[in-house]
Design an enzyme around this catalytic site. Structure first.
Site, PDB file in Angstrom:
ATOM      1  N   LYS A 117       1.349  -2.824  -1.876  1.00 51.66           N
ATOM      2  CA  LYS A 117       1.778  -3.432  -0.612  1.00 51.66           C
ATOM      3  C   LYS A 117       1.911  -4.941  -0.793  1.00 51.66           C
ATOM      4  O   LYS A 117       1.498  -5.506  -1.790  1.00 51.66           O
ATOM      5  CB  LYS A 117       0.761  -3.167   0.512  1.00 51.66           C
ATOM      6  CG  LYS A 117       0.428  -1.715   0.759  1.00 51.66           C
ATOM      7  CD  LYS A 117       1.554  -0.931   1.351  1.00 51.66           C
ATOM      8  CE  LYS A 117       1.151   0.536   1.524  1.00 51.66           C
ATOM      9  NZ  LYS A 117       2.276   1.404   1.656  1.00 51.66           N
ATOM     10  N   SER A 175       7.555   3.122   0.646  1.00 52.65           N
ATOM     11  CA  SER A 175       6.938   2.123   1.527  1.00 52.65           C
ATOM     12  C   SER A 175       7.264   0.674   1.183  1.00 52.65           C
ATOM     13  O   SER A 175       7.097  -0.201   2.025  1.00 52.65           O
ATOM     14  CB  SER A 175       5.415   2.296   1.563  1.00 52.65           C
ATOM     15  OG  SER A 175       4.829   1.844   0.361  1.00 52.65           O
TER      16      SER A 175
END
Length: 173
Positions: free
Chosen positions: A82, A39
């Site tokens: 993230k 990701s």
């Protein structure tokens, strides 16, 4: 000359101090993390190891562009990594594959492909952030209800550097 008993006592005290310091450092200052999954590509690769600063956000809130580790809201035993896209009070919108923060197009040189899908205009609430993976089309992030706006109390720390593999050593923004 010291006796064997005194020498053993000195060793035990030294080892106990080292263990206490190691626990203190791990739980309050820095922690090591393993990147698991795609990701955050191309910025971070799966199996890279990171140093995460656990105390920085005790002194200031997260800032746009920082990469951080947080506990997944639906299962706090899992950690996610993230990038912070928007902070409290910011508006966020994704349309036509482009991300807008406070109505300005976000400059994102760290992504490889256009973001698929849209996200309706929303304001980040106080005490929360909006996060996305750099590999936008393969990232479970704030665009999805199970993550949503991430509350500050779930943030574990700021990713500071990649230290393993050594060939990938780098500091992070």
């Amino acid at each position: 000359m010291t006796s064997l008993g005194e020498e053993i006592k000195d060793w035990i005290v030294s080892i106990a101090i080292a263990v206490v310091l190691a626990f203190f450092i791990r739980y309050f200052i820095v922690e090591l993390y393993l990147v698991d999954g795609p990701s955050m590509r191309p910025t971070l690769q799966s199996a890279e190891r990171l140093v995460v600063n656990k105390f920085i956000y005790r002194f200031r809130p997260p800032e746009r562009g920082e990469i951080l580790v947080f506990r997944y809201p639906r299962d706090p035993s899992r950690d996610f990594i993230k990038r912070v896209i928007a902070v409290p009070g910011d508006t966020i919108e994704i349309r036509d594959g482009r991300v807008y923060v406070n109505a300005a197009l976000l400059n994102e040189p760290y992504i490889l492909s256009k973001t698929r899908g849209n996200y309706p205009l929303a304001t980040v609430p106080d005490g929360h952030i909006f996060v996305m993976g750099d590999n936008r089309n393969n990232s479970e992030d704030s665009r999805f209800a199970d993550v949503g706006f991430v509350p500050f109390d779930l943030i574990k720390g700021k990713a500071m550097l990649v230290f393993w593999p050594v060939s990938q050593f780098k500091t992070l923004p």
